[in-house]
Write a protein that holds these residues in place. Structure first.
Motif, PDB file in Angstrom:
ATOM      1  N   LYS A 175     -10.381  -1.975  11.867  1.00 56.57           N
ATOM      2  CA  LYS A 175     -10.834  -2.078  10.456  1.00 56.57           C
ATOM      3  C   LYS A 175     -10.888  -0.959   9.426  1.00 56.57           C
ATOM      4  O   LYS A 175     -10.611  -1.165   8.191  1.00 56.57           O
ATOM      5  N   GLU A 176     -11.310   0.272  10.211  1.00 54.20           N
ATOM      6  CA  GLU A 176     -11.316   1.386   9.142  1.00 54.20           C
ATOM      7  C   GLU A 176      -9.844   1.833   8.638  1.00 54.20           C
ATOM      8  O   GLU A 176      -9.991   2.095   7.444  1.00 54.20           O
ATOM      9  N   TYR A 177      -8.845   1.838   9.400  1.00 55.89           N
ATOM     10  CA  TYR A 177      -7.574   2.025   8.844  1.00 55.89           C
ATOM     11  C   TYR A 177      -7.295   1.053   8.014  1.00 55.89           C
ATOM     12  O   TYR A 177      -6.771   1.254   6.917  1.00 55.89           O
ATOM     13  N   HIS A 178      -7.647  -0.150   8.208  1.00 58.71           N
ATOM     14  CA  HIS A 178      -7.359  -1.304   7.045  1.00 58.71           C
ATOM     15  C   HIS A 178      -7.921  -0.977   5.809  1.00 58.71           C
ATOM     16  O   HIS A 178      -7.481  -1.268   4.673  1.00 58.71           O
ATOM     17  N   CYS A 179      -9.131  -0.474   5.876  1.00 59.76           N
ATOM     18  CA  CYS A 179      -9.889  -0.069   4.546  1.00 59.76           C
ATOM     19  C   CYS A 179      -9.099   0.938   3.986  1.00 59.76           C
ATOM     20  O   CYS A 179      -9.188   1.015   2.679  1.00 59.76           O
ATOM     21  N   LEU A 180      -8.426   1.791   4.635  1.00 60.62           N
ATOM     22  CA  LEU A 180      -7.950   3.108   3.862  1.00 60.62           C
ATOM     23  C   LEU A 180      -6.764   2.580   3.293  1.00 60.62           C
ATOM     24  O   LEU A 180      -6.165   2.696   2.115  1.00 60.62           O
ATOM     25  N   LEU A 181      -5.805   1.350   4.006  1.00 49.60           N
ATOM     26  CA  LEU A 181      -4.409   0.738   3.313  1.00 49.60           C
ATOM     27  C   LEU A 181      -4.995   0.077   2.061  1.00 49.60           C
ATOM     28  O   LEU A 181      -4.429   0.064   1.136  1.00 49.60           O
ATOM     29  N   GLN A 182      -6.256  -0.690   2.175  1.00 54.00           N
ATOM     30  CA  GLN A 182      -6.742  -1.572   0.986  1.00 54.00           C
ATOM     31  C   GLN A 182      -6.976  -0.568  -0.293  1.00 54.00           C
ATOM     32  O   GLN A 182      -7.330  -1.147  -1.260  1.00 54.00           O
ATOM     33  N   LEU A 183      -7.460   0.762  -0.235  1.00 61.39           N
ATOM     34  CA  LEU A 183      -7.856   1.786  -1.279  1.00 61.39           C
ATOM     35  C   LEU A 183      -6.321   2.081  -1.976  1.00 61.39           C
ATOM     36  O   LEU A 183      -6.232   2.095  -3.263  1.00 61.39           O
ATOM     37  N   LEU A 184      -5.176   1.736  -1.351  1.00 56.43           N
ATOM     38  CA  LEU A 184      -3.652   1.987  -2.017  1.00 56.43           C
ATOM     39  C   LEU A 184      -3.411   0.614  -2.460  1.00 56.43           C
ATOM     40  O   LEU A 184      -2.555   0.508  -3.234  1.00 56.43           O
ATOM     41  N   CYS A 185      -3.570  -0.420  -1.694  1.00 56.05           N
ATOM     42  CA  CYS A 185      -2.986  -1.690  -2.118  1.00 56.05           C
ATOM     43  C   CYS A 185      -4.330  -2.787  -1.868  1.00 56.05           C
ATOM     44  O   CYS A 185      -4.527  -3.133  -0.740  1.00 56.05           O
ATOM     45  N   PRO A 186      -5.121  -3.213  -2.618  1.00 58.34           N
ATOM     46  CA  PRO A 186      -6.185  -3.991  -2.471  1.00 58.34           C
ATOM     47  C   PRO A 186      -6.123  -5.189  -1.643  1.00 58.34           C
ATOM     48  O   PRO A 186      -6.916  -5.621  -1.000  1.00 58.34           O
ATOM     49  N   ASP A 187      -4.955  -5.902  -1.569  1.00 54.40           N
ATOM     50  CA  ASP A 187      -4.784  -7.111  -1.114  1.00 54.40           C
ATOM     51  C   ASP A 187      -3.716  -6.981   0.130  1.00 54.40           C
ATOM     52  O   ASP A 187      -3.197  -7.828   0.749  1.00 54.40           O
ATOM     53  N   PHE A 188      -3.747  -5.782   0.730  1.00 53.88           N
ATOM     54  CA  PHE A 188      -3.040  -5.331   1.969  1.00 53.88           C
ATOM     55  C   PHE A 188      -3.574  -6.504   3.255  1.00 53.88           C
ATOM     56  O   PHE A 188      -4.650  -6.270   3.221  1.00 53.88           O
ATOM     57  N   PRO A 189      -2.900  -7.158   3.853  1.00 57.85           N
ATOM     58  CA  PRO A 189      -3.199  -8.472   4.722  1.00 57.85           C
ATOM     59  C   PRO A 189      -3.779  -7.597   6.024  1.00 57.85           C
ATOM     60  O   PRO A 189      -2.955  -6.510   6.663  1.00 57.85           O
ATOM     61  N   LEU A 190      -4.754  -8.101   6.578  1.00 58.83           N
ATOM     62  CA  LEU A 190      -5.323  -7.567   7.863  1.00 58.83           C
ATOM     63  C   LEU A 190      -4.591  -7.814   8.765  1.00 58.83           C
ATOM     64  O   LEU A 190      -4.448  -6.933   9.934  1.00 58.83           O
ATOM     65  N   GLU A 191      -3.826  -9.055   8.810  1.00 61.62           N
ATOM     66  CA  GLU A 191      -2.977  -9.422  10.040  1.00 61.62           C
ATOM     67  C   GLU A 191      -2.055  -8.238  10.316  1.00 61.62           C
ATOM     68  O   GLU A 191      -1.556  -7.802  11.332  1.00 61.62           O
ATOM     69  N   LEU A 192      -1.208  -7.503   9.308  1.00 58.71           N
ATOM     70  CA  LEU A 192      -0.394  -6.432   9.537  1.00 58.71           C
ATOM     71  C   LEU A 192      -0.861  -5.015  10.063  1.00 58.71           C
ATOM     72  O   LEU A 192      -0.258  -4.547  11.027  1.00 58.71           O
ATOM     73  N   THR A 193      -1.997  -5.224   9.840  1.00 57.02           N
ATOM     74  CA  THR A 193      -3.032  -3.900  10.194  1.00 57.02           C
ATOM     75  C   THR A 193      -3.140  -4.264  12.024  1.00 57.02           C
ATOM     76  O   THR A 193      -3.074  -3.382  12.488  1.00 57.02           O
ATOM     77  N   GLN A 194      -3.650  -5.433  12.188  1.00 54.06           N
ATOM     78  CA  GLN A 194      -3.784  -5.673  13.363  1.00 54.06           C
ATOM     79  C   GLN A 194      -2.607  -5.674  14.436  1.00 54.06           C
ATOM     80  O   GLN A 194      -2.611  -5.134  15.405  1.00 54.06           O
TER      81      GLN A 194
END
Length: 325
Positions: free
Chosen positions: A99-118
């Motif tokens: 979830k923390e890595y997903h938050c970092l991804l969202q800093l660059l792309c606000p709608d980055f999908p959680l499924e892809l991070t999972q």
């Protein structure tokens, strides 16, 4: 200067290969959306700066997910931006959750999908314990494979599931380039532990690479990965891809793992920011001792400059990067 490769291709093939129309459409849309601001300095300058940002790879910053995954160059640019922006996470030895890595991804792309991070985290963790901690390098190389080759991996998952159930993998439907990703089949615990025969899996993937219309790892390197084992699991295969030196080089987005924490250009920029911040601090202390009715205002302005400099360390920086031929 035009390369021999460019001269050997018909115009329409070159435009399609480089996704020029995708960038032209995006540039025109941005031009229309910001026409009042752009009119102040001219359309020609806007197009020049837009395509310069495309070449430098900074055009994907803070854009919607549909755009950053629209072309191979956009995906490479996003991977490189993520590495450069958050390299200090790995340099400091910090371990983060999915979830923390997903938050970092969202800093660059606000709608980055959680499924892809999972999916990327599952390559590292090999199970459903998604709250476990991961190193930056482990997550980054797994994320690279999952993000860049997402359509390919969806078909690989379907082939793997068919092999487990005894079905003919040749009936798998290859995803199109429309951006709609197939849902990966759920892999049961037995399938994850037992795996499939590597030689048969390799044959199926060779057929997949022959007929695909989207990016996949170099077939020779995929065959090399599969030739070293007799049986393997799906996530074991993805982990092997993420750790393969040749596949990382072929993709061209990230440096080798040994050089992952080294970025001289970024380090130089950070050093300039540190020196500038120290100069601001010295100047602020000096002016604070000066008499005058405006001393308090000067201190406020100086402190504001310091806050801006500190915040800019966390923001992405522009960098010069030429796309691979």
């Amino acid at each position: 200067m035009l390369s021999p490769e460019r001269l050997a291709l018909p115009d329409y093939e070159y435009l399609a290969q480089r996704h020029v129309l995708t960038y032209m459409e995006d540039a025109v849309c941005q031009l229309l959306e910001n026409r009042e601001d752009i009119s102040q300095y001219g359309i020609a300058r806007f197009f020049t700066e837009y395509f310069n940002s495309v070449c430098q790879g900074t055009h994907i910053l803070f854009r919607e997910f549909s755009f950053i995954q629209a072309t191979p160059h956009n995906r490479v640019s996003f991977l490189r931006a993520f590495w450069r922006c958050f390299r200090t996470v790995g340099k400091n030895g910090d371990l983060l959750t999915m979830k923390e890595y997903h938050c970092l991804l969202q800093l660059l792309c606000p709608d980055f999908p959680l499924e892809l991070t999972q999916k990327a985290a599952r390559i590292v963790l090999m199970d459903d314990a998604m709250d476990c901690l991961m190193s930056f390098s482990d997550f980054l190389f797994a994320f690279q494979i999952q993000f860049y080759y997402s359509e390919f991996l969806d078909s690989v998952a379907a082939i793997y599931q068919d092999l487990l159930s005894g079905k003919n993998p040749n009936t798998v439907i290859v995803p199109t380039s429309s951006g709609q990703h197939r849902q990966r089949p759920a892999l049961g615990e037995a399938g994850m532990l037992e795996g499939v025969e590597a030689s048969l899996f390799c044959q199926c993937l060779e057929n997949l690479c022959d007929r695909h219309k989207y990016s996949c790892p170099p077939p020779a390197l995929v065959k090399e990965v599969l030739s070293n084992v007799q049986r393997l699991t799906f996530y074991g295969f993805l982990m092997a891809l993420s750790k393969h030196h040749g596949i990382n080089q072929a993709l061209g987005a990230l440096p080798d793992k040994g050089d992952l924490m080294h970025d001289p250009a970024m380090d130089e920029e950070l050093e300039r920011l540190v020196v500038r911040s120290r100069l601001h601090q010295t100047s602020r202390q000096h002016r604070a001792k000066e008499p005058g009715a405006f001393g308090f205002q000067r201190r406020e302005k100086q402190e504001a400059l310091e806050r801006v400099s500190s915040a800019s360390v966390l923001m992405p920086y522009h960098y010069q990067w030429e796309p691979r031929e």
